[in-house]
Design a protein around this motif. Structure first.
Motif, short mmCIF file in Angstrom:
data_model
loop_
_atom_site.label_atom_id
_atom_site.label_comp_id
_atom_site.label_asym_id
_atom_site.label_seq_id
_atom_site.Cartn_x
_atom_site.Cartn_y
_atom_site.Cartn_z
N HIS A 1 -1.79 -1.83 7.22
CA HIS A 1 -2.36 -2.77 6.26
C HIS A 1 -2.55 -2.16 4.87
O HIS A 1 -3.20 -2.75 4.03
CB HIS A 1 -3.71 -3.28 6.78
CG HIS A 1 -3.62 -3.99 8.09
ND1 HIS A 1 -3.97 -3.39 9.27
CD2 HIS A 1 -3.17 -5.24 8.41
CE1 HIS A 1 -3.78 -4.23 10.28
NE2 HIS A 1 -3.29 -5.36 9.78
N THR A 2 -2.03 -0.98 4.64
CA THR A 2 -2.18 -0.33 3.34
C THR A 2 -0.86 0.26 2.88
O THR A 2 0.05 0.49 3.68
CB THR A 2 -3.23 0.79 3.37
OG1 THR A 2 -2.81 1.80 4.30
CG2 THR A 2 -4.59 0.26 3.79
N LEU A 3 -0.77 0.50 1.59
CA LEU A 3 0.42 1.11 1.00
C LEU A 3 0.05 2.50 0.47
O LEU A 3 -1.06 2.70 0.00
CB LEU A 3 0.95 0.24 -0.14
CG LEU A 3 1.38 -1.18 0.24
CD1 LEU A 3 1.73 -1.97 -1.01
CD2 LEU A 3 2.56 -1.15 1.21
N PRO A 4 0.97 3.45 0.53
CA PRO A 4 0.66 4.81 0.06
C PRO A 4 0.59 4.88 -1.46
O PRO A 4 1.10 4.02 -2.18
CB PRO A 4 1.82 5.65 0.60
CG PRO A 4 2.96 4.67 0.70
CD PRO A 4 2.34 3.35 1.07
N LYS B 1 -5.24 11.14 -0.37
CA LYS B 1 -6.47 10.56 0.17
C LYS B 1 -6.74 9.14 -0.31
O LYS B 1 -7.82 8.61 -0.07
CB LYS B 1 -7.66 11.46 -0.18
CG LYS B 1 -7.64 12.80 0.54
CD LYS B 1 -8.94 13.55 0.35
CE LYS B 1 -8.94 14.85 1.14
NZ LYS B 1 -10.22 15.58 1.05
N LEU B 2 -5.75 8.54 -0.97
CA LEU B 2 -5.93 7.18 -1.48
C LEU B 2 -4.76 6.30 -1.04
O LEU B 2 -3.60 6.72 -1.13
CB LEU B 2 -6.00 7.19 -3.02
CG LEU B 2 -7.22 7.84 -3.66
CD1 LEU B 2 -7.02 7.98 -5.16
CD2 LEU B 2 -8.47 7.02 -3.38
N ARG B 3 -5.08 5.10 -0.56
CA ARG B 3 -4.07 4.10 -0.24
C ARG B 3 -4.49 2.77 -0.85
O ARG B 3 -5.66 2.60 -1.24
CB ARG B 3 -3.89 3.98 1.28
CG ARG B 3 -3.37 5.25 1.95
CD ARG B 3 -3.18 5.06 3.44
NE ARG B 3 -2.05 4.20 3.75
CZ ARG B 3 -0.80 4.63 3.90
NH1 ARG B 3 -0.51 5.91 3.75
NH2 ARG B 3 0.16 3.79 4.20
N ILE B 4 -3.56 1.82 -0.91
CA ILE B 4 -3.84 0.51 -1.51
C ILE B 4 -3.84 -0.54 -0.41
O ILE B 4 -2.86 -0.66 0.34
CB ILE B 4 -2.82 0.16 -2.60
CG1 ILE B 4 -2.90 1.17 -3.75
CG2 ILE B 4 -3.05 -1.26 -3.12
CD1 ILE B 4 -1.86 0.96 -4.83
N ALA B 5 -4.94 -1.28 -0.30
CA ALA B 5 -5.07 -2.32 0.74
C ALA B 5 -4.26 -3.55 0.35
O ALA B 5 -4.19 -3.93 -0.82
CB ALA B 5 -6.53 -2.68 0.94
N GLN B 6 -3.67 -4.20 1.35
CA GLN B 6 -2.97 -5.46 1.15
C GLN B 6 -3.94 -6.59 1.51
O GLN B 6 -4.00 -7.02 2.66
CB GLN B 6 -1.70 -5.51 1.99
CG GLN B 6 -0.70 -4.42 1.64
CD GLN B 6 0.49 -4.38 2.57
OE1 GLN B 6 0.39 -3.98 3.72
NE2 GLN B 6 1.63 -4.83 2.06
N ALA B 7 -4.71 -7.03 0.53
CA ALA B 7 -5.78 -7.99 0.79
C ALA B 7 -5.33 -9.41 0.48
O ALA B 7 -4.40 -9.65 -0.30
CB ALA B 7 -7.00 -7.64 -0.07
N ARG B 8 -6.01 -10.36 1.12
CA ARG B 8 -5.72 -11.79 0.91
C ARG B 8 -6.08 -12.19 -0.51
O ARG B 8 -7.14 -11.85 -1.03
CB ARG B 8 -6.55 -12.60 1.91
CG ARG B 8 -6.46 -14.11 1.74
CD ARG B 8 -7.30 -14.79 2.81
NE ARG B 8 -8.71 -14.45 2.68
CZ ARG B 8 -9.57 -15.15 1.92
NH1 ARG B 8 -9.15 -16.19 1.21
NH2 ARG B 8 -10.84 -14.80 1.87
#
Length: 600
Positions: A542-545, A550-557
């Motif tokens: 559910h996240t992108l690198p 130590k940081l990822r990007i969430a794929q939020a609605r």
């Protein structure tokens, strides 16, 4: 200086004696006394010019020896030149001119060395019989320097090093042997009657330090540790400032690698506003931001006492930094307009929020909405109107599939910031993370208070787990995410492995010098709105690198503009909605919210 002048005279005499095998011819005896006064005077002048008497013998070092060496060499060359200038009819054997500086160097350097060893009580360090025997885990530079400092302390007696580098085993470091590997701690502790070990590995990874602590537990000996490498470099502490192992040493993580150049570009010389600046995360953000020398740091908080506390600290830490301490509510649009108009911030970190889950779950649900959602909207809108470059919202892991009011309101705050994002203008960046060690309202300060009272420690459920990170690490990653964000992203922090709260309670009991027989653990049941397990934030599904590990990007609605406006109209209403109404409306705005009052 008297010591060195006597040494110069004695070395001149001894050089002649050695040259003639201690059988001086009569003609050379007169020559010695004729030249001695000139040699001593010349040496005194050279010593003075080389600054040999600006130092303190107790702290004599290689630098002092280097100055002595050059002074002796220069004087050795100047002596025959002086005799020639004075037209003295003396015949000084060439071997004397060679032997003399060697003897003088040994006398002057040796005198200082013996004095320093005497003052440091190190002349007979190898036969030190008193003091608490202690093993040092690690055999690097920090461990060796620590052993030197402990050698001067009558309370300690270092009996050996343990290190996993096989090439060091058997070597002598500062007169102390490297006995074996760290895994042999139990054997050596029993053999040498050691009750304490010092972990001297400030540059090692967290997992290596944690393993060393666990080995001390297995050996049933007390573990001490040296300050962190960052603290040693900053000059806050010295290596000899030992402390007991604390919970943060077990749960802490490796240091964060920051893009310092990028953060300097974003923060140095800029006006930075932090809301909720008196809280755990807000105050740490201020400490970290202060290191980058912003043009002005503006602290905004509704809690007067918290604002006063951070003022006392920052004024002492950053005396040259221009800091404004402003009392105000994030829901007060008039006050916000005044602040943004007067200070014109370039970057805003929005940390102000109601965060306590059970407290917001009953009787305070509408206040959570007003503070966390309406307050965020007020601050974010004000930032947008006044041309703020970047707005960073501090969110929470509890916004992921929330089961409580607090987490749901933080998810709504995320939606507000994403909805305000435009192709140009203010860039809104959101950062989610979990629990931080020692923050206000966290379980760790509560456990400490319960231990101080003799127990029991109260845990809600034997299987409950949480993610933890240190407050400095969380603040640093928030800053890093804020710099990396281009607008509209939700960054999630790598929180590592989840920790069982009951295991955490056991660790705290043990680190406090007790056992579970002394202090009991009681299970009280899950509290309102509390999850048994927190959602994994940084999963690959559910996240992108990002470029930072130590940081990822969430794929939020995403939320439609019309729906966002309707939500804002509701949170802006003056109605004092009760908890039931609030939960129903929250389910409408955040469909993934599953309210519960029993924690299941």
């Amino acid at each position: 200086m008297l010591h060195d002048l006597v040494a110069a005279g004695f070395a001149w005499l001894l050089a002649y004696l050695l040259r003639f095998n201690f059988e001086l011819p009569a003609n050379f005896i007169a020559e010695i006394w004729h030249t001695l006064i000139w040699v001593v005077v010349l040496q005194g002048i050279v010593f003075w010019r080389f600054g040999l008497y600006r130092g303190v013998w107790r702290y004599a070092s290689v630098n002092d020896l280097r100055r002595i060496l050059w002074a002796v060499i220069v004087a050795a060359g100047a002596i025959p030149l002086l005799f020639w200038m004075l037209r003295m009819t003396v015949v000084v054997p060439r071997s004397v001119l060679v032997i003399y500086p060697i003897l003088l160097l040994l006398m002057m350097g040796g005198g200082r060395l013996i004095y320093r060893l005497w003052k440091e009580q190190a002349l007979f360090a190898d036969i030190k019989l008193h003091g608490e025997p202690v093993l040092i885990l690690g055999a690097g530079d920090a461990a060796v320097n620590l052993a030197k400092e402990l050698a001067r302390n009558p309370l300690w007696r270092v009996v050996g090093f343990l290190d996993d580098d096989e090439g060091k085993i058997g070597n002598m470091l500062n007169g102390v042997r490297v006995l074996g590997k760290q895994e042999e701690l139990v054997h050596w502790a029993n053999k040498l009657s050691v009750n304490q070990a010092i972990i001297a590995m400030p540059e090692s990874t967290h997992s290596q330090r944690k393993r060393a602590i666990e080995l001390c537990n297995q050996a049933e000996i007390k573990a001490l540790t040296v300050p962190s490498f960052d603290d040693l470099l900053s000059g806050k502490v010295t290596l000899s400032q030992l402390r007991a192992v604390e919970l943060e040493d077990l749960l802490g993580r490796d240091s964060v690698q920051l893009d310092n150049a990028g953060l300097q570009e974003q923060l140095t010389g800029k006006v930075v506003l932090v809301t909720g600046a008196g809280g755990s995360i807000g105050s740490e953000l201020c400490r970290q931001i202060g290191r980058f020398t912003p043009g002005k740091l503006v602290l905004y908080d509704a809690n007067e006492f918290a604002l006063y506390n951070i003022q006392q600290e920052l004024d002492g830490t950053f005396p040259q930094l221009e800091i404004a301490y402003l009392a105000g509510d994030v829901r007060d649009d008039v006050r916000l307009e005044q602040v943004f108009r007067e200070y014109r911030p370039n970057v805003v970190f929005h940390a102000a929020a109601y965060k306590h889950v059970p407290l917001m779950e009953r009787h305070n649900a509408w206040q959570a909405v007003r503070n966390n959602v309406f307050g965020t909207w007020r601050v974010a809108s004000c930032a947008q109107r006044h041309g703020v470059e970047k707005f960073v919202l501090i969110s929470t892991d509890k916004a992921v599939n929330p089961t409580n009011v607090m987490g749901t309101t933080k998810r709504m705050a995320e939606i507000v910031c994403q909805g305000l994002q435009k192709p140009d203008g203010t860039r809104f960046v959101i950062v989610r993370f979990g629990n931080v060690l020692g923050s206000n309202g966290s379980v760790i300060p509560k456990f400490r208070e319960q231990i101080a009272k003799g127990g029991p420690l109260t845990v809600t459920h034997p299987e409950i787990t949480r993610f933890f990170m240190s407050i400095p690490e969380a603040a640093q990653l928030v800053m890093q995410a804020g710099y990396m964000g281009k607008g509209g992203e939700i960054f999630v922090l790598d929180m590592g492995e989840p920790v069982k709260i009951v295991d955490l309670a056991k660790d705290m009991i043990r680190l406090s010098g007790f056992n579970e027989g002394d202090i009991k653990i009681e299970f009280t049941g899950l509290r309102p709105g509390e999850k048994l397990y927190e959602e994994v934030l940084a999963d690959s599904e559910h996240t992108l690198p990002t470029p930072h590990p130590k940081l990822r990007i969430a794929q939020a609605r995403q939320v439609a503009a019309g729906e966002l406006q309707a939500m804002l109209d509701w949170v802006n209403s003056d109605a004092a909605n009760d908890d039931v109404v609030v939960r129903e409306r929250l389910r409408h705005w955040v469909p993934e919210y599953t309210p519960t009052l029993n924690g299941r």
